[in-house]
Design a protein around this motif. Structure first.
Motif, PDB file in Angstrom:
ATOM      1  N   VAL A  25       0.823  -1.212   0.000  1.00  0.00           N
ATOM      2  CA  VAL A  25       0.000   0.000   0.000  1.00  0.00           C
ATOM      3  C   VAL A  25       0.860   1.266   0.000  1.00  0.00           C
ATOM      4  CG1 VAL A  25      -1.800   1.270   1.218  1.00  0.00           C
ATOM      5  CG2 VAL A  25      -1.846  -1.237   1.185  1.00  0.00           C
ATOM      6  N   ILE A  26       1.924   1.254   0.780  1.00  0.00           N
ATOM      7  CA  ILE A  26       2.771   2.454   0.882  1.00  0.00           C
ATOM      8  C   ILE A  26       3.385   2.788  -0.475  1.00  0.00           C
ATOM      9  CG2 ILE A  26       4.838   3.439   1.924  1.00  0.00           C
ATOM     10  CD1 ILE A  26       4.250   1.841   4.426  1.00  0.00           C
ATOM     11  N   LEU A  27       3.925   1.770  -1.152  1.00  0.00           N
ATOM     12  CA  LEU A  27       4.494   1.999  -2.484  1.00  0.00           C
ATOM     13  C   LEU A  27       3.418   2.446  -3.463  1.00  0.00           C
ATOM     14  CD1 LEU A  27       7.023  -0.946  -2.976  1.00  0.00           C
ATOM     15  CD2 LEU A  27       7.534   1.469  -2.637  1.00  0.00           C
ATOM     16  N   PHE A  28       2.213   1.897  -3.309  1.00  0.00           N
ATOM     17  CA  PHE A  28       1.103   2.306  -4.172  1.00  0.00           C
ATOM     18  C   PHE A  28       0.826   3.799  -4.028  1.00  0.00           C
ATOM     19  CE2 PHE A  28      -3.385   3.285  -4.745  1.00  0.00           C
ATOM     20  CZ  PHE A  28      -3.637   2.775  -6.006  1.00  0.00           C
ATOM     21  N   VAL A  29       0.771   4.286  -2.802  1.00  0.00           N
ATOM     22  CA  VAL A  29       0.493   5.707  -2.554  1.00  0.00           C
ATOM     23  C   VAL A  29       1.619   6.578  -3.115  1.00  0.00           C
ATOM     24  CG1 VAL A  29       0.200   7.464  -0.766  1.00  0.00           C
ATOM     25  CG2 VAL A  29      -0.913   5.229  -0.514  1.00  0.00           C
ATOM     26  N   VAL A  30       2.865   6.142  -2.928  1.00  0.00           N
ATOM     27  CA  VAL A  30       4.014   6.911  -3.412  1.00  0.00           C
ATOM     28  C   VAL A  30       3.997   7.012  -4.931  1.00  0.00           C
ATOM     29  CG1 VAL A  30       6.531   6.948  -3.614  1.00  0.00           C
ATOM     30  CG2 VAL A  30       5.477   6.381  -1.427  1.00  0.00           C
ATOM     31  N   PHE A  31       3.844   5.872  -5.611  1.00  0.00           N
ATOM     32  CA  PHE A  31       3.881   5.877  -7.072  1.00  0.00           C
ATOM     33  C   PHE A  31       2.643   6.525  -7.682  1.00  0.00           C
ATOM     34  CE2 PHE A  31       6.885   2.168  -6.541  1.00  0.00           C
ATOM     35  CZ  PHE A  31       7.989   2.869  -6.984  1.00  0.00           C
ATOM     36  N   LEU A  32       1.499   6.392  -7.011  1.00  0.00           N
ATOM     37  CA  LEU A  32       0.302   7.085  -7.490  1.00  0.00           C
ATOM     38  C   LEU A  32       0.505   8.596  -7.416  1.00  0.00           C
ATOM     39  CD1 LEU A  32      -2.634   7.091  -8.458  1.00  0.00           C
ATOM     40  CD2 LEU A  32      -3.345   6.962  -6.058  1.00  0.00           C
ATOM     41  N   SER A  33       1.118   9.061  -6.330  1.00  0.00           N
ATOM     42  CA  SER A  33       1.400  10.501  -6.175  1.00  0.00           C
ATOM     43  C   SER A  33       2.339  10.980  -7.272  1.00  0.00           C
ATOM     44  CB  SER A  33       2.002  10.774  -4.802  1.00  0.00           C
ATOM     45  OG  SER A  33       1.133  10.363  -3.771  1.00  0.00           O
ATOM     46  N   PHE A  34       3.383  10.194  -7.550  1.00  0.00           N
ATOM     47  CA  PHE A  34       4.326  10.559  -8.604  1.00  0.00           C
ATOM     48  C   PHE A  34       3.628  10.601  -9.967  1.00  0.00           C
ATOM     49  CE2 PHE A  34       7.575  10.117  -5.548  1.00  0.00           C
ATOM     50  CZ  PHE A  34       8.768  10.580  -6.074  1.00  0.00           C
ATOM     51  N   TYR A  35       2.774   9.622 -10.204  1.00  0.00           N
ATOM     52  CA  TYR A  35       2.090   9.557 -11.500  1.00  0.00           C
ATOM     53  C   TYR A  35       1.153  10.739 -11.692  1.00  0.00           C
ATOM     54  CZ  TYR A  35      -0.856   7.804 -15.284  1.00  0.00           C
ATOM     55  OH  TYR A  35      -1.538   7.671 -16.467  1.00  0.00           O
ATOM     56  N   THR A  75       2.709   6.518 -18.575  1.00  0.00           N
ATOM     57  CA  THR A  75       1.436   5.782 -18.576  1.00  0.00           C
ATOM     58  C   THR A  75       1.616   4.360 -19.100  1.00  0.00           C
ATOM     59  OG1 THR A  75       0.187   7.841 -18.855  1.00  0.00           O
ATOM     60  CG2 THR A  75      -0.936   5.806 -19.460  1.00  0.00           C
ATOM     61  N   THR A  76       2.629   4.138 -19.907  1.00  0.00           N
ATOM     62  CA  THR A  76       2.925   2.793 -20.394  1.00  0.00           C
ATOM     63  C   THR A  76       3.294   1.851 -19.256  1.00  0.00           C
ATOM     64  OG1 THR A  76       3.726   3.703 -22.499  1.00  0.00           O
ATOM     65  CG2 THR A  76       4.433   1.469 -21.946  1.00  0.00           C
ATOM     66  N   ILE A  77       3.907   2.392 -18.195  1.00  0.00           N
ATOM     67  CA  ILE A  77       4.452   1.565 -17.118  1.00  0.00           C
ATOM     68  C   ILE A  77       3.649   1.656 -15.822  1.00  0.00           C
ATOM     69  CG2 ILE A  77       6.505   1.059 -15.748  1.00  0.00           C
ATOM     70  CD1 ILE A  77       6.867   0.607 -18.748  1.00  0.00           C
ATOM     71  N   VAL A  78       3.358   2.868 -15.365  1.00  0.00           N
ATOM     72  CA  VAL A  78       2.898   3.076 -13.992  1.00  0.00           C
ATOM     73  C   VAL A  78       1.501   2.504 -13.695  1.00  0.00           C
ATOM     74  CG1 VAL A  78       2.451   4.805 -12.195  1.00  0.00           C
ATOM     75  CG2 VAL A  78       4.410   5.064 -13.723  1.00  0.00           C
ATOM     76  N   LEU A  82       0.858   0.102 -10.569  1.00  0.00           N
ATOM     77  CA  LEU A  82      -0.062   0.415  -9.470  1.00  0.00           C
ATOM     78  C   LEU A  82      -1.045  -0.724  -9.234  1.00  0.00           C
ATOM     79  CD1 LEU A  82      -0.829   4.171 -10.276  1.00  0.00           C
ATOM     80  CD2 LEU A  82       0.608   3.285  -8.423  1.00  0.00           C
ATOM     81  N   ALA A  83      -1.569  -1.280 -10.312  1.00  0.00           N
ATOM     82  CA  ALA A  83      -2.511  -2.397 -10.179  1.00  0.00           C
ATOM     83  C   ALA A  83      -1.840  -3.604  -9.531  1.00  0.00           C
ATOM     84  CB  ALA A  83      -3.078  -2.763 -11.546  1.00  0.00           C
ATOM     85  N   ASN A  84      -0.591  -3.862  -9.914  1.00  0.00           N
ATOM     86  CA  ASN A  84       0.127  -5.012  -9.369  1.00  0.00           C
ATOM     87  C   ASN A  84       0.500  -4.838  -7.903  1.00  0.00           C
ATOM     88  OD1 ASN A  84      -0.012  -6.379 -11.787  1.00  0.00           O
ATOM     89  ND2 ASN A  84       2.015  -5.733 -12.477  1.00  0.00           N
ATOM     90  N   LEU A  85       0.690  -3.598  -7.474  1.00  0.00           N
ATOM     91  CA  LEU A  85       1.052  -3.343  -6.077  1.00  0.00           C
ATOM     92  C   LEU A  85      -0.075  -3.718  -5.120  1.00  0.00           C
ATOM     93  CD1 LEU A  85       2.951   0.061  -6.363  1.00  0.00           C
ATOM     94  CD2 LEU A  85       3.931  -2.158  -5.733  1.00  0.00           C
ATOM     95  N   TYR A 278      14.064   6.195 -14.360  1.00  0.00           N
ATOM     96  CA  TYR A 278      13.723   6.697 -15.697  1.00  0.00           C
ATOM     97  C   TYR A 278      12.277   6.440 -16.104  1.00  0.00           C
ATOM     98  CZ  TYR A 278      14.964   1.956 -17.381  1.00  0.00           C
ATOM     99  OH  TYR A 278      15.051   0.605 -17.575  1.00  0.00           O
ATOM    100  N   THR A 279      11.534   5.628 -15.329  1.00  0.00           N
ATOM    101  CA  THR A 279      10.117   5.426 -15.656  1.00  0.00           C
ATOM    102  C   THR A 279       9.168   6.209 -14.758  1.00  0.00           C
ATOM    103  OG1 THR A 279      10.011   3.455 -14.229  1.00  0.00           O
ATOM    104  CG2 THR A 279      10.509   3.104 -16.556  1.00  0.00           C
ATOM    105  N   VAL A 280       9.607   6.535 -13.542  1.00  0.00           N
ATOM    106  CA  VAL A 280       8.725   7.203 -12.579  1.00  0.00           C
ATOM    107  C   VAL A 280       9.262   8.553 -12.138  1.00  0.00           C
ATOM    108  CG1 VAL A 280       7.559   6.989 -10.347  1.00  0.00           C
ATOM    109  CG2 VAL A 280       7.936   4.946 -11.732  1.00  0.00           C
ATOM    110  N   VAL A 281      10.540   8.605 -11.766  1.00  0.00           N
ATOM    111  CA  VAL A 281      11.107   9.822 -11.172  1.00  0.00           C
ATOM    112  C   VAL A 281      11.379  10.898 -12.221  1.00  0.00           C
ATOM    113  CG1 VAL A 281      13.009  10.774  -9.822  1.00  0.00           C
ATOM    114  CG2 VAL A 281      12.102   8.501  -9.270  1.00  0.00           C
TER     115      VAL A 281
END
Length: 315
Positions: A25-35, A75-78, A82-85, A278-281
């Motif tokens: 969940v924590i990684l989900f929130v972090v990557f969702l925020s970045f996206y 959008t190709t990656i994130v 997110l779904a997999n997290l 290179y895909t998120v940051v």
């Protein structure tokens, strides 16, 4: 000769960032925020450039293309990440995996080409200002941008064609969070040397040729800036290309580390960390670097905001 139980596979299973099936969940929130920040930031750049007449210059035209590209690139990656997290079953169909790989390579290569063109644009603006208007006319800018996109579309074809022909026998577990080239090559149960060499030279051609053009442009830019007599003039000249140079260092550094080296040197865990950059940051850093550190762009954002407020009030 291929094994008798060879198949191209119907689906793969992602092991993910931490190789655990538990929801993260924590990684989900972090990557969702970045996206969300990536999409909002790059959309802000696109809208501002299109609505403000003072930003109708070649530099912002290419920035507009870069921002549009970054939205689709991440959008190709994130979204799948997110779904997999949050999912316990992290499968992806073979066709979907190849599609993700294609668009990842396509958009990544296009970004290399656009960054090179942006460096060339800064070179002309600083080193050859008297002929800049004719060298970077609207027609030439459009042709250069079109060439970047077409080249990127074509670049994505070779890796997908080569990898889709490989055999994946027993294991279908991808030790990664998306369909990237190194983990897919590691997963194949057949000889991959020719495929590795072909993709290596393609990566070398795309990354180093683009990077070389960028470096050469900045060598000439730096030489011209150092010839400016006043410190204020040097700072002003360098400020027009400092943001682009920052993005170039981050993007090319991580890409070259991942794709222009032998597979024997590949560490999966380190590769995952680098891939996050290179895909998120990087996509979320671009709007910050290009806009918040740019007084001209901040002024344009304020003008556009006033126009939008006035429009809303008149409704």
């Amino acid at each position: 000769m291929q094994p008798s139980n060879c198949s191209t596979g119907s689906e793969f299973l992602f092991l993910g960032l931490l190789n655990t099936k538990e929801p993260q969940v924590i990684l989900f929130v972090v990557f969702l925020s970045f996206y969300l920040l990536t999409v909002i930031g790059n959309c802000t750049i696109i809208v501002t450039v299109r609505m403000d007449h003072q930003l109708q210059t070649p530099m912002y035209f290419f920035l507009h293309n870069l921002s549009f590209l970054e939205i689709w690139y991440t959008t190709t990656i994130v979204p799948k990440l997110l779904a997999n997290l949050l999912a316990t079953s992290r499968t992806i169909m073979f066709v979907s995996c190849m599609a993700q790989l294609y668009f990842f390579v396509c958009f990544g290569a296009t970004e290399c080409y656009i960054l090179s063109v942006m460096a060339y644009d800064r070179y002309l603006a600083i080193c050859n200002p008297l002929h800049y208007a004719t060298s970077m006319s609207d027609r030439i800018c459009t042709l250069l941008a079109l060439a970047c996109w077409i080249s990127g579309i074509l670049t994505g074809l070779l890796p997908v064609l080569l990898i889709s022909r490989l055999c994946f026998c027993a294991s279908k577990e991808i030790n990664h969070f998306f369909c990237d080239i190194p983990p897919l090559l590691s997963l194949s149960c057949t000889e991959t040397y020719s495929t590795e060499i072909s993709i290596f030279f393609l990566s070398l051609l795309v990354l180093f040729c683009s990077f070389l053009l960028t470096v050469v442009s900045y060598v000439f830019i730096l030489t011209s800036i150092l010839k400016i007599p006043s410190a204020k003039g040097r700072r002003k000249a360098f400020s027009t290309c400092g943001s682009h140079l920052t993005v170039v260092v981050i993007f090319y550094g991580t890409m070259i580390f991942m794709y222009v080296r032998p597979r024997s040197d590949f560490s999966t865990d380190i590769g995952k960390v680098v891939s996050v950059f290179y895909t998120v940051v990087t996509p979320v850093l671009n709007p910050v670097i290009y806009s918040l550190r740019n007084k001209e762009f901040i002024g344009a954002m304020k003008r556009v905001a006033k126009k939008c407020i006035y429009f809303i009030k008149t409704l």
